[in-house]
Design a protein around this motif. Structure first.
Motif, short mmCIF file in Angstrom:
data_model
loop_
_atom_site.label_atom_id
_atom_site.label_comp_id
_atom_site.label_asym_id
_atom_site.label_seq_id
_atom_site.Cartn_x
_atom_site.Cartn_y
_atom_site.Cartn_z
N ASP A 55 43.89 48.83 22.74
CA ASP A 55 43.32 50.07 23.30
C ASP A 55 42.50 50.81 22.25
OD1 ASP A 55 44.54 49.51 25.70
OD2 ASP A 55 46.24 50.86 25.37
N ALA A 56 42.99 50.85 21.01
CA ALA A 56 42.27 51.57 19.96
C ALA A 56 40.97 50.87 19.59
CB ALA A 56 43.16 51.70 18.73
N VAL A 57 41.02 49.55 19.46
CA VAL A 57 39.84 48.78 19.06
C VAL A 57 38.76 48.81 20.13
CG1 VAL A 57 39.10 46.40 18.65
CG2 VAL A 57 41.05 47.32 17.40
N ALA A 58 39.16 48.95 21.39
CA ALA A 58 38.18 48.98 22.48
C ALA A 58 37.40 50.28 22.54
CB ALA A 58 38.89 48.75 23.82
N GLU A 59 37.93 51.37 21.95
CA GLU A 59 37.31 52.69 22.10
C GLU A 59 35.87 52.77 21.61
OE1 GLU A 59 39.79 55.62 20.29
OE2 GLU A 59 41.47 55.27 21.66
N PRO A 60 35.50 52.16 20.48
CA PRO A 60 34.12 52.32 20.01
C PRO A 60 33.08 51.53 20.80
CG PRO A 60 35.62 51.81 18.19
CD PRO A 60 36.34 51.52 19.45
N TRP A 61 33.50 50.69 21.72
CA TRP A 61 32.58 49.77 22.38
C TRP A 61 32.31 50.17 23.82
CZ3 TRP A 61 30.49 46.16 19.25
CH2 TRP A 61 31.16 45.90 18.05
N ASP A 62 31.10 49.90 24.28
CA ASP A 62 30.77 50.00 25.70
C ASP A 62 31.11 48.66 26.35
OD1 ASP A 62 29.72 52.57 25.37
OD2 ASP A 62 27.77 51.76 24.78
N GLY A 63 31.72 48.70 27.52
CA GLY A 63 32.07 47.47 28.22
C GLY A 63 33.24 46.78 27.56
N ARG A 64 33.36 45.48 27.82
CA ARG A 64 34.45 44.68 27.26
C ARG A 64 33.91 43.84 26.11
NH1 ARG A 64 39.29 43.62 30.58
NH2 ARG A 64 39.28 45.17 32.26
N GLY A 98 31.13 38.00 30.99
CA GLY A 98 30.97 39.42 31.27
C GLY A 98 29.93 40.04 30.36
N ASP A 99 30.36 40.80 29.38
CA ASP A 99 29.43 41.42 28.45
C ASP A 99 28.94 40.47 27.37
OD1 ASP A 99 29.26 44.15 29.44
OD2 ASP A 99 31.37 44.30 28.94
N PHE A 100 29.47 39.26 27.34
CA PHE A 100 28.96 38.19 26.48
C PHE A 100 28.38 37.10 27.38
CE2 PHE A 100 32.57 39.91 24.03
CZ PHE A 100 31.93 40.23 22.84
N GLN A 101 27.10 36.78 27.18
CA GLN A 101 26.48 35.67 27.90
C GLN A 101 26.26 34.54 26.89
OE1 GLN A 101 25.93 35.76 31.36
NE2 GLN A 101 27.22 37.58 31.06
N LEU A 102 26.96 33.43 27.08
CA LEU A 102 26.92 32.33 26.13
C LEU A 102 25.97 31.24 26.62
CD1 LEU A 102 29.50 33.88 25.35
CD2 LEU A 102 30.62 31.69 24.97
N PRO A 103 25.01 30.78 25.80
CA PRO A 103 24.11 29.70 26.22
C PRO A 103 24.80 28.35 26.25
CG PRO A 103 23.69 30.29 23.95
CD PRO A 103 24.69 31.28 24.46
N ASN A 104 25.93 28.22 25.56
CA ASN A 104 26.74 27.01 25.62
C ASN A 104 28.19 27.42 25.36
OD1 ASN A 104 27.45 26.56 22.61
ND2 ASN A 104 25.21 26.71 22.55
N ARG A 105 29.10 26.47 25.51
CA ARG A 105 30.53 26.78 25.44
C ARG A 105 31.17 26.24 24.17
NH1 ARG A 105 32.28 27.55 31.29
NH2 ARG A 105 30.29 27.68 32.40
N VAL A 106 30.35 25.98 23.16
CA VAL A 106 30.83 25.50 21.87
C VAL A 106 30.95 26.71 20.95
CG1 VAL A 106 30.42 23.90 19.95
CG2 VAL A 106 29.62 23.33 22.27
N VAL A 107 32.17 27.18 20.75
CA VAL A 107 32.42 28.40 19.99
C VAL A 107 32.80 28.03 18.56
CG1 VAL A 107 33.97 30.40 19.78
CG2 VAL A 107 33.12 29.69 22.03
N MET A 108 32.28 28.78 17.60
CA MET A 108 32.68 28.62 16.21
C MET A 108 33.93 29.44 15.96
SD MET A 108 30.58 29.37 12.69
CE MET A 108 31.43 29.35 11.11
N THR A 140 24.31 48.07 21.13
CA THR A 140 24.65 46.65 21.05
C THR A 140 23.98 45.91 22.18
OG1 THR A 140 26.77 47.16 20.06
CG2 THR A 140 26.53 44.99 21.04
N THR A 141 23.33 44.80 21.88
CA THR A 141 22.67 44.00 22.90
C THR A 141 23.17 42.58 22.83
OG1 THR A 141 20.86 43.54 21.39
CG2 THR A 141 20.57 45.40 22.86
#
Length: 390
Positions: A242-251, A41-51, A10-11
């Motif tokens: 806790d379960a959903v976090a297991e497959p992912w690296d980082g947060r 953190g592990d998400f770098q947002l170019p702006n703060r307008v979230v869908m 994931t990038t």
């Protein structure tokens, strides 16, 4: 279904976004707080307008599989700082709304991969909201079976079925084994979302649905470890995190809550409810949560201003990135971010009708209005045909 455990890397995608959003943002500089980059953190947002996630009922074919329409719809909106894709079923047992896609079998994973490939090619970032309706479902969705909930208490909601809205029924109380299966379903859904190319997932713990039902003392009358008191009632959500976090690296796992949700005679934003959410939000600091996405109280009438104090109550209890939602326009969103009341603001209705919402904010252009009669119609009209501003 069980899937393999081999995952793509994931990038974070930061390429030029579509519809002139990056150019418009650059031209506007940092004059608008909403247009400033955000470090999640592990998400770098170019702006703060979230869908924000919006249920649009476009998975009308067999198997609840995302289609080309989904890819076009989300690709058109890839200029958002972050897209939270619509609530998506973690299993067949989770279904409670007609024509909503799932993430529990291979065809669905392949359909969502088409969506994420388009969004990433256009420079966007996208996470998937994981959804389970619990007792707010209806036998019409479940082959005639009763839905499961924390206790055998009717939530008195309405479920949108193939024949229209139907009143909910008294559900079965979920067994401990069913709860364990549900937690595992969420984990598998998160793993499948990663295989489908999403940048992360968001746990839909809001509204009148399963996780919120377990948090609700009027619906959760259990006397075991998943009930009894506030700590017991929030156990399901914490186990799912806790379960959903297991497959992912980082947060890579966000949580969406709605402490101010008011519905029927079972959901009310009284002092007891808000205090229970105080404790829950504070406890999220001890879990691998990437961000908190909080739905605020309904605004007072058309054009009403969001209650900044309502968001501040939970903002000060959560140490990580905070997304505010409900009732914001450009000015109120900028004001909240400027005063530090949120790191980003999410928009649903405005993104439905304005695929180039970031550009319109940047250039102070008039916003188009959506057509509610097309929200759940199942075709292209009102889904992929809203024009960008000239």
């Amino acid at each position: 279904m069980t899937t393999t455990t081999t995952h793509p890397t994931t990038t974070t995608h930061t390429a030029t976004a579509p519809d002139g959003a990056v150019a418009a943002t650059t031209a506007a500089g940092t004059a608008q707080p909403l247009l400033r980059p955000a470090d999640f953190g592990d998400f770098q947002l170019p702006n703060r307008v979230v869908m924000a996630p919006t249920t649009r009922a476009r998975a009308a074919g067999p198997g609840l599989v995302p289609t080309d329409l989904h890819a076009v719809h989300y690709g058109q909106r890839a200029g958002a700082g972050l897209i939270v894709a619509e609530g998506t079923w973690v299993s067949e047992r989770a279904i409670g709304f007609v024509h909503v896609p799932g993430i529990y079998h291979e065809a669905q994973i392949a359909g969502w991969r088409q969506v994420t490939d388009v969004v990433h090619a256009l420079g966007g970032r996208i996470v998937l909201q994981l959804w389970h309706t619990g007792a707010a479902s209806h036998p019409a969705h479940l082959g005639g079976a009763l839905p499961g909930g924390p206790s055998a208490v009717n939530p008195h909601e309405r479920s949108f079925t193939a024949t229209g809205f139907q009143d909910t029924v008294t559900p079965r109380e979920m067994s401990r084994a069913e709860i364990a299966t549900t937690v595992a379903d969420f984990r598998t859904a998160a793993e499948n979302a990663r295989r489908a190319g999403f940048d992360g997932v968001e746990i839909g713990a809001l509204g009148s649905f399963l996780i919120a039902q377990f948090l609700n003392p009027r619906l959760n009358l259990r006397t075991d470890a998943y009930g009894t008191d506030r700590a017991g009632r929030r156990r399901l959500l914490l186990e799912i995190i806790d379960a959903v976090a297991e497959p992912w690296d980082g947060r890579r796992v966000g949580v969406r809550l709605s402490p101010y949700w008011t519905s029927g005679d079972t959901f009310t934003a009284d002092a007891e409810t808000l205090a229970a959410y105080d404790e829950l939000v504070a406890e999220l600091n001890d879990r691998p949560v990437a961000y908190l996405h909080l739905r605020g109280p309904e605004t007072a009438g058309a054009g009403g201003t969001p209650d900044f104090a309502a968001f501040a109550r939970y903002r000060r209890r959560f140490d990580g990135p905070f997304i505010a939602n409900l009732g914001f326009d450009r000015d109120s969103g900028n004001a909240l971010v400027e005063e530090g009341g949120a790191d980003a603001v999410s928009y649903a209705r405005h993104f439905i009708a304005n695929p180039d919402l970031v550009t319109r904010f940047a250039l102070d252009r008039e916003l188009a209005a959506g057509d509610p009669s097309t929200y759940y119609t199942g075709d292209a009209r009102g889904y992929v045909d809203y024009p960008v501003s000239a």
